[in-house]
Design a protein around this motif. Structure first.
Motif, short mmCIF file in Angstrom:
data_model
loop_
_atom_site.label_atom_id
_atom_site.label_comp_id
_atom_site.label_asym_id
_atom_site.label_seq_id
_atom_site.Cartn_x
_atom_site.Cartn_y
_atom_site.Cartn_z
N SER A 282 43.53 20.27 33.95
CA SER A 282 44.41 19.73 32.91
C SER A 282 45.06 20.88 32.15
O SER A 282 44.66 22.05 32.28
N GLU A 283 46.06 20.55 31.35
CA GLU A 283 46.76 21.57 30.59
C GLU A 283 45.84 22.23 29.58
O GLU A 283 45.92 23.42 29.33
N VAL A 284 44.95 21.46 28.99
CA VAL A 284 44.00 22.01 28.02
C VAL A 284 43.06 22.99 28.72
O VAL A 284 42.76 24.06 28.21
N GLU A 285 42.61 22.64 29.92
CA GLU A 285 41.74 23.54 30.67
C GLU A 285 42.47 24.82 31.05
O GLU A 285 41.90 25.91 31.02
N LEU A 286 43.76 24.71 31.39
CA LEU A 286 44.54 25.90 31.70
C LEU A 286 44.67 26.80 30.48
O LEU A 286 44.57 28.03 30.58
N LEU A 287 44.90 26.21 29.30
CA LEU A 287 44.99 27.00 28.07
C LEU A 287 43.65 27.66 27.75
O LEU A 287 43.61 28.82 27.31
N GLN A 288 42.56 26.95 27.96
CA GLN A 288 41.23 27.53 27.71
C GLN A 288 40.98 28.69 28.66
O GLN A 288 40.44 29.72 28.25
N GLN A 289 41.38 28.55 29.91
CA GLN A 289 41.20 29.62 30.88
C GLN A 289 42.04 30.84 30.51
O GLN A 289 41.57 31.97 30.57
N ARG A 290 43.26 30.59 30.09
CA ARG A 290 44.14 31.69 29.69
C ARG A 290 43.58 32.42 28.47
O ARG A 290 43.59 33.64 28.40
N PHE A 291 43.07 31.67 27.51
CA PHE A 291 42.46 32.27 26.33
C PHE A 291 41.25 33.12 26.72
O PHE A 291 41.07 34.24 26.22
N ALA A 292 40.42 32.61 27.62
CA ALA A 292 39.25 33.37 28.07
C ALA A 292 39.67 34.66 28.77
O ALA A 292 39.06 35.72 28.56
N ASP A 293 40.74 34.59 29.58
CA ASP A 293 41.23 35.79 30.27
C ASP A 293 41.74 36.82 29.26
O ASP A 293 41.47 38.02 29.40
N LEU A 294 42.48 36.37 28.26
CA LEU A 294 42.99 37.29 27.24
C LEU A 294 41.86 37.92 26.44
O LEU A 294 41.90 39.11 26.11
N GLU A 295 40.85 37.14 26.15
CA GLU A 295 39.71 37.66 25.39
C GLU A 295 38.96 38.71 26.22
O GLU A 295 38.55 39.75 25.70
#
Length: 198
Positions: free
Chosen positions: A79-92
């Motif tokens: 889902s889009e929320v899961e994609l945003l969470q994954q992107r945030f984790a990658d940036l962190e």
């Protein structure tokens, strides 16, 4: 047939004034609303006004929800929320790695470590990296800083402690040509070849 007398809508003197009532639309049915129906209708109107206030307060969140998408899973993907969470984790994770690398370089610069030694530092805080750098320096001391002076080779140069005739001829030739730089360099060689008294 007698017609009914018209009734006056004006209050008679001495009667209390009637309480104003809001006009209530007639229901779709045949019968008018009674007092309990009017009260229920007023309660519903108040509840509706409260809900409209709540919706107005939540209007900014609607824009956020639209930006995030529906949050529903796309067929065959996250889902889009899961994609945003994954992107945030990658940036962190990237920020953490870059911070660790910066700390490692700072500690290496302070301790005077070589780049190869700095790459081997381990730790998740500056204090841990500093302690590891100290341990690394005790095991493998850093090379002395600055260029090393080569050791003279006694097998080279003139023999017998005197400059050879060849060196003297080269100096004279350089002076005749006006090449004073070469002449000075050869003079230095001549002086270095002379043995110093002990």
């Amino acid at each position: 047939m007698t017609q009914p007398e018209p009734t006056s809508t004006e209050p008679t003197p001495g009667d209390p004034a009637p309480a104003p009532t809001a006009p209530v639309p007639a229901p779709s049915g045949d019968q008018p609303l009674g007092p309990s129906g009017i009260k229920a209708l007023q309660t519903e109107r108040k509840a509706r006004e409260e809900l409209e206030k709540q919706l107005a307060a939540l209007a900014p969140l609607q824009k956020l929800a639209e930006a995030l998408g529906t949050g529903q899973q796309q067929p065959g993907g996250p889902s889009e929320v899961e994609l945003l969470q994954q992107r945030f984790a990658d940036l962190e994770r990237t920020a953490t790695e870059e911070r660790s690398a910066r700390w490692r370089l700072e500690v290496a610069a302070v301790k005077g470590l070589t780049p190869q030694q700095a790459a081997r530092l381990q730790g998740s805080t500056v204090e841990e990296l500093t302690a590891d750098a100290d341990a690394l320096l005790t095991l493998f001391p850093a090379a002395p800083a600055g260029p090393r002076t080569p050791v003279p080779d006694p097998s080279q140069g003139a023999r017998g402690g005197q400059p050879g005739p060849d060196l003297q001829a080269q100096i004279a030739e350089a002076q005749a040509k006006g090449d004073y730089r070469t002449a000075i360099s050869l003079e230095r060689q001549k002086l270095q070849a002379i043995p110093r008294p002990s």
